[in-house]
Motif scaffolding. Structure first.
Motif, PDB file in Angstrom:
ATOM      1  N   ASN A  27      48.359  39.553  53.707  1.00 48.09           N
ATOM      2  CA  ASN A  27      49.470  38.893  54.408  1.00 48.09           C
ATOM      3  C   ASN A  27      50.246  39.880  55.287  1.00 48.09           C
ATOM      4  O   ASN A  27      50.793  39.506  56.323  1.00 48.09           O
ATOM      5  CB  ASN A  27      50.425  38.245  53.410  1.00 48.09           C
ATOM      6  N   GLN A  28      50.282  41.143  54.845  1.00 43.50           N
ATOM      7  CA  GLN A  28      50.974  42.181  55.613  1.00 43.50           C
ATOM      8  C   GLN A  28      50.070  42.798  56.683  1.00 43.50           C
ATOM      9  O   GLN A  28      50.399  43.834  57.253  1.00 43.50           O
ATOM     10  CB  GLN A  28      51.513  43.257  54.670  1.00 43.50           C
ATOM     11  N   LYS A  29      48.929  42.141  56.931  1.00 39.48           N
ATOM     12  CA  LYS A  29      48.013  42.514  58.023  1.00 39.48           C
ATOM     13  C   LYS A  29      47.208  43.792  57.753  1.00 39.48           C
ATOM     14  O   LYS A  29      46.769  44.465  58.692  1.00 39.48           O
ATOM     15  CB  LYS A  29      48.757  42.655  59.358  1.00 39.48           C
ATOM     16  N   TYR A  30      47.013  44.108  56.471  1.00 36.82           N
ATOM     17  CA  TYR A  30      46.092  45.193  56.136  1.00 36.82           C
ATOM     18  C   TYR A  30      44.680  44.624  56.015  1.00 36.82           C
ATOM     19  O   TYR A  30      44.495  43.483  55.584  1.00 36.82           O
ATOM     20  CB  TYR A  30      46.483  45.860  54.819  1.00 36.82           C
ATOM     21  N   GLU A  31      43.683  45.415  56.379  1.00 31.11           N
ATOM     22  CA  GLU A  31      42.288  45.050  56.184  1.00 31.11           C
ATOM     23  C   GLU A  31      41.870  45.634  54.829  1.00 31.11           C
ATOM     24  O   GLU A  31      41.903  46.855  54.645  1.00 31.11           O
ATOM     25  CB  GLU A  31      41.430  45.636  57.309  1.00 31.11           C
ATOM     26  N   VAL A  32      41.524  44.765  53.885  1.00 33.78           N
ATOM     27  CA  VAL A  32      41.293  45.195  52.509  1.00 33.78           C
ATOM     28  C   VAL A  32      39.806  45.160  52.155  1.00 33.78           C
ATOM     29  O   VAL A  32      39.128  44.150  52.367  1.00 33.78           O
ATOM     30  CB  VAL A  32      42.086  44.314  51.516  1.00 33.78           C
ATOM     31  N   TYR A  33      39.322  46.258  51.598  1.00 29.45           N
ATOM     32  CA  TYR A  33      37.965  46.364  51.069  1.00 29.45           C
ATOM     33  C   TYR A  33      38.063  46.617  49.569  1.00 29.45           C
ATOM     34  O   TYR A  33      38.968  47.323  49.112  1.00 29.45           O
ATOM     35  CB  TYR A  33      37.213  47.523  51.721  1.00 29.45           C
ATOM     36  N   PHE A  34      37.126  46.071  48.791  1.00 31.42           N
ATOM     37  CA  PHE A  34      37.146  46.332  47.352  1.00 31.42           C
ATOM     38  C   PHE A  34      35.746  46.671  46.846  1.00 31.42           C
ATOM     39  O   PHE A  34      34.766  46.017  47.176  1.00 31.42           O
ATOM     40  CB  PHE A  34      37.745  45.160  46.574  1.00 31.42           C
ATOM     41  N   SER A  35      35.668  47.732  46.053  1.00 29.16           N
ATOM     42  CA  SER A  35      34.414  48.220  45.487  1.00 29.16           C
ATOM     43  C   SER A  35      34.378  47.929  43.992  1.00 29.16           C
ATOM     44  O   SER A  35      35.227  48.406  43.237  1.00 29.16           O
ATOM     45  CB  SER A  35      34.291  49.727  45.726  1.00 29.16           C
ATOM     46  N   VAL A  36      33.392  47.125  43.577  1.00 30.64           N
ATOM     47  CA  VAL A  36      33.191  46.771  42.164  1.00 30.64           C
ATOM     48  C   VAL A  36      31.688  46.731  41.884  1.00 30.64           C
ATOM     49  O   VAL A  36      30.886  46.627  42.812  1.00 30.64           O
ATOM     50  CB  VAL A  36      33.821  45.397  41.824  1.00 30.64           C
ATOM     51  N   PRO A  37      31.271  46.796  40.618  1.00 34.04           N
ATOM     52  CA  PRO A  37      29.836  46.772  40.323  1.00 34.04           C
ATOM     53  C   PRO A  37      29.183  45.398  40.434  1.00 34.04           C
ATOM     54  O   PRO A  37      27.962  45.303  40.506  1.00 34.04           O
ATOM     55  CB  PRO A  37      29.760  47.297  38.878  1.00 34.04           C
ATOM     56  N   GLU A  38      29.971  44.331  40.476  1.00 34.18           N
ATOM     57  CA  GLU A  38      29.406  42.982  40.516  1.00 34.18           C
ATOM     58  C   GLU A  38      28.842  42.649  41.890  1.00 34.18           C
ATOM     59  O   GLU A  38      29.347  43.113  42.914  1.00 34.18           O
ATOM     60  CB  GLU A  38      30.462  41.943  40.120  1.00 34.18           C
TER      61      GLU A  38
END
Length: 374
Positions: A27-38
């Motif tokens: 919502n604050q205009k950040y580009e979010v990436y997430f690293s998980v094993p799934e």
């Protein structure tokens, strides 16, 4: 658009405890990436993607101590950091905390670390000295370190593992009090139902719970002991399969624990160590009395005798005494405990408090903070 990379060890925890933060960052205009094993088809991964974040699959053995696996994880993190080129990295749990920070050291990308708990690796493990040294290095390189309880914070400070000027103690992961709310039971009878929620492993206190459940079910016929969660250690699978006591019920796993919490009278957490017990926070938010080990991560949530009871950690005798104390309360006293549990969570542990602290630190760092957060 500024990029934030999140390194975590599983999608369930990331979704259950960080989803609102991820949405706020988007919502604050950040580009979010997430690293998980799934993998991509994982249910929680899909929910996070739908919120607007980008998924990266990264193998991680949460409990393994194979140095070759861990070195590969560092290499994977380095590759991810190079490809994503984030402006900030958020890490959760021990391996992402340590190896993620190590992988980021040559890039000058700031890291915000979250100490979600210390586990046996920093208590009685043979690896204690190694882990302390690894955490010292990681905390030195991290831009900021969040703790989930004061005890963990004090452990790090007393061992000179972190500079106190770049730390904040959070109220755990907080709880979404709009999602976890008191609701009426569907089942209505005179049974008193207890519920254990967690991985079935020794460190979670399942042995004490099962032992006391077996003893008390012979004394009280109107009680039931439920167990909810994945089987982490094989011996408990055998135990569940061979259970002949009809007052002890293994419920398997749940896609929405609110359904199971709703139907019981009390939540029991006999864990040997916690960061801040999300099980207790979510259950308290639903207006349930709490019984838990008198340890950091539980004792902050329970006002003994008010919204629940604390008992001596690893003591089946103390747990038994405390359960009897609850069983013999009248109905009104049990209900009042639940109401007080809800009030305490609303006042002290609402997830918005955690999100506010995170966004404050994130914005400070990304917008040019050079040293400690004032």
């Amino acid at each position: 658009m500024k990029k934030i990379l999140i390194l975590a060890n599983n999608s369930i925890g990331l979704y259950n405890f960080r989803f609102e933060l991820i949405k706020e960052l988007i919502n604050q205009k950040y580009e979010v990436y997430f690293s998980v094993p799934e993998q991509l088809d994982d249910e929680k991964v899909q929910l996070i993607i739908k919120a607007g974040a980008q998924h990266i699959e990264t193998y991680i053995n949460r409990r393994g101590i194979n140095p070759f696996e861990d070195w590969k994880l560092i290499k994977d993190y380095k590759k991810i950091i190079k490809e994503v080129n984030p402006d900030l990295i958020l890490t959760y749990t021990i391996k992402p905390n340590i190896y993620g920070t190590y992988a980021a050291k040559t890039t000058d990308v700031p890291v915000i670390m979250n100490i979600t708990g210390i586990g046996t690796s920093l208590t009685n493990s043979k690896l204690k000295k190694i882990v302390i040294n690894l955490y010292k290095y990681a905390c030195k390189k991290a831009k900021f370190v969040f703790f989930q309880n004061k005890s963990n914070y004090n452990l790090f400070i007393s061992n000179n593992m972190v500079n106190p000027n770049k730390t904040i103690v959070l109220p755990g992961s907080g709880v979404n009090t709009n999602r976890f709310m008191p609701v009426s039971k569907i089942k209505r009878d005179e049974k008193v139902r207890f519920l254990f929620i967690g991985r079935l492993m020794k460190e979670k206190g399942i042995e004490e719970y099962l032992g006391v459940a077996d003893t008390l079910s012979k004394k009280y016929k109107n009680i039931e002991f439920q167990i909810l969660g994945p089987i982490e250690e094989e011996k408990y699978k055998v135990n569940m399969l061979n259970n002949k006591n009809k007052q002890i019920k293994y419920l398997g796993v749940s896609n929405d624990v609110r359904n199971e919490i709703r139907e019981v009278d009390c939540i029991v957490n006999p864990s040997h160590h916690e960061g801040m017990s999300n099980v207790l926070l979510e259950s308290a938010a639903m207006g349930k009395p709490l019984i838990a080990s008198n340890i950091p991560g539980c004792k902050e949530i329970i006002d003994d005798g008010q919204n629940g009871y604390l008992f001596e950690v690893k003591s089946a005798k103390s747990l038994k005494k405390t359960l009897i104390q609850f069983i013999e309360l009248d109905k009104n006293d049990k209900e009042n405990m639940g109401k007080k549990a809800r009030i305490k969570v609303e006042d002290e542990f609402d997830r918005s408090l955690v999100i506010n602290e995170y966004t404050k630190v994130i914005n400070y760092i990304i917008k040019g903070g050079k040293n400690e957060l004032i």
